[in-house]
Design an enzyme around this catalytic site. Structure first.
Site, mmCIF file in Angstrom:
data_model
loop_
_atom_site.group_PDB
_atom_site.id
_atom_site.type_symbol
_atom_site.label_atom_id
_atom_site.label_comp_id
_atom_site.label_asym_id
_atom_site.label_seq_id
_atom_site.Cartn_x
_atom_site.Cartn_y
_atom_site.Cartn_z
ATOM 1 N N SER A 192 -2.687 -48.038 17.728
ATOM 2 C CA SER A 192 -2.552 -47.954 16.304
ATOM 3 C C SER A 192 -2.008 -49.472 15.686
ATOM 4 O O SER A 192 -2.752 -50.372 15.699
ATOM 5 C CB SER A 192 -1.531 -46.895 16.144
ATOM 6 O OG SER A 192 -1.207 -46.517 15.032
ATOM 7 N N ASP B 158 -7.743 -46.559 18.983
ATOM 8 C CA ASP B 158 -7.645 -45.475 18.098
ATOM 9 C C ASP B 158 -7.094 -45.827 16.800
ATOM 10 O O ASP B 158 -6.259 -45.295 16.180
ATOM 11 C CB ASP B 158 -6.811 -44.169 18.307
ATOM 12 C CG ASP B 158 -7.372 -42.864 17.768
ATOM 13 O OD1 ASP B 158 -8.541 -42.848 17.771
ATOM 14 O OD2 ASP B 158 -6.717 -42.135 17.205
ATOM 15 N N HIS C 234 -4.087 -38.607 18.616
ATOM 16 C CA HIS C 234 -3.757 -39.846 18.365
ATOM 17 C C HIS C 234 -3.503 -40.661 19.227
ATOM 18 O O HIS C 234 -3.751 -41.947 19.608
ATOM 19 C CB HIS C 234 -3.175 -40.206 16.880
ATOM 20 C CG HIS C 234 -3.088 -41.558 16.641
ATOM 21 N ND1 HIS C 234 -4.066 -42.262 16.339
ATOM 22 C CD2 HIS C 234 -1.738 -42.411 16.127
ATOM 23 C CE1 HIS C 234 -3.464 -43.454 15.964
ATOM 24 N NE2 HIS C 234 -2.239 -43.704 15.968
#
Length: 413
Positions: free
Chosen positions: A162, A184, A373
């Site tokens: 992230s 991701d 996530h």
């Protein structure tokens, strides 16, 4: 009565009848002890799960504080080798989010594994007045240079999730990074999600009654689907009423006289019906009652409310920097002069430029199913295996696992 029953009760042709012995008493009026339990849970009994926190020491060998230009940065590490694999966490997490990945990777490849607490996160002590991508990138480059020099490492591999992925790309773009793994985060999807970020942050509980309740919320809300990862990661995301990060004083909390108030036992969950049970019918209508969905169970049973434990960082205050974190991420990723791997939780996260770049072979891509996530927490074994394969196949580290081998032709684009 069957033939077998007649033989047992009446005797067979070979005279192999079993005597009907009366129960033996170990003492007058006392039955002999029963057989020990088999360990199988009785259908319909209540499940109890432990949400007790786990110390970082279970997964990491050392924790050190490295000085930056305007702060002190916390780094967890283990292992050794010519290559340094530096792990960068996402917004709101800490270096401990990589604990299980580091543990698995240590068994797969010859390398040093380190995880940093970014500025404003974890135990790192640095000003949060400037949380721009440029500042975060400068911090990581400073820490990485110190680790490479002190360990005499020949290669640097950056792995980022992230926000950490955006920082890793920013550092790798400038060169000096042999391998780049981004987890991701894709520019288009990231920028779109920013519109809902404040609402998401407001929907989270702002306080927790205990460390265990914070871990329980983390698992039941779906922030992390792996309870073992949540036990070590969540203490790095919350602080106590004195402002201390829970992971920094977890040993003191566990041995505290107030342990029962700080680390509460797990809550009682709904009993599980046996596998062959019949669905319960509504007494009035005679129809089957619909089962509650997982989301309904999470919303009703996930603990929240007032308490002495709060989030270590208020992410809402960093909003002015959000768009800058992910701007030009795709172009910078494709331009980075490194071997590249992109791990995603779904192919729908790819934007057009990334799809074209992937078809042109500019980077490797791996999609992991049934994860959220926080891929590194939900499926740490698969993430570690992917990283190990990546660095071994690009000849950046030697393999410790017979299933991870070097191909005859390097895969570096």
């Amino acid at each position: 009565m069957s033939n077998l029953q007649r033989k047992v009760l009446g005797g067979g042709a070979a005279g192999a009848a079993l005597p009907m012995a009366a129960p033996r008493l170990s003492a007058p009026g006392v039955l002999p002890p029963t057989a020990p339990p088999t360990g199988r849970r009785r259908p319909g009994s209540f499940r109890r799960r432990s949400y007790s926190p786990v110390s970082w020491k279970k997964y990491w060998e050392t924790k050190e504080q490295l000085k930056g230009e305007d702060g002190v940065f916390t780094v967890y590490s283990r292992g050794s080798g010519d290559t340094l694999v530096l792990l960068l966490h996402g917004g709101g997490y800490s270096g401990l989010t990589w604990s299980l990945v580091g543990d698995e990777l240590f068994r797969m490849a010859e390398c040093r594994i380190a995880a940093i607490d970014l500025r404003g996160h974890g135990e790192t002590s640095a000003s949060v007045d400037d949380m721009s991508l440029q500042t975060l990138s400068k911090d990581v480059r400073c820490v990485a240079d110190q680790l490479v020099d002190s360990g005499n490492h020949k290669s640097l591999v950056l792995v980022g999730h992230s926000l950490g992925g955006a920082v890793a790309v920013s550092v790798a773009k400038e060169g000096g990074v042999a391998g780049l793994v981004v987890i991701d985060v894709v520019e288009g999807t990231a920028l779109e999600s920013l519109n809902h970020m404040q609402g998401f942050l407001r929907s989270r509980p702002q306080q927790f009654r205990s460390v265990s309740h914070a871990i329980e919320w983390c698992v039941r809300s779906g922030q992390a689907r792996n309870i073992e990862s949540a036990k070590v990661s969540m203490p790095g995301q919350i602080k106590d009423k004195h402002g201390r990060l829970v992971s920094s004083c977890i040993d003191d909390l566990i041995s505290s006289p107030q342990k029962d108030q700080i680390i509460e036992s797990a809550t009682r969950l709904t009993p599980e019906p046996p596998p062959d049970s019949i669905k319960e019918e509504d007494e009035e209508t005679g129809t089957e009652k619909p089962r509650e969905t997982e989301e309904q169970n999470n919303s009703e049973s996930a603990p929240a409310g007032n308490g002495p434990f709060t989030w270590a960082i208020d992410l809402s205050t960093t909003e002015p920097y959000w768009s800058g974190w992910f701007a030009d991420l795709t172009a910078n990723f494709l331009a980075a002069p490194s071997a590249k791997l992109l791990m995603l939780a779904g192919v729908d996260r790819l934007d057009k430029d990334m799809m074209v770049g992937q078809m042109q072979g500019k980077f490797q891509m791996l999609v992991l199913p049934q994860v959220g996530h926080a891929i590194q927490e939900d499926s740490p074994d698969k993430v570690a295996e992917a990283i190990a394969n990546f660095i071994v196949r690009n000849r950046l580290a030697a393999s410790k696992d017979s299933n991870i081998v070097v191909p005859k032709i390097p895969l570096r684009p």
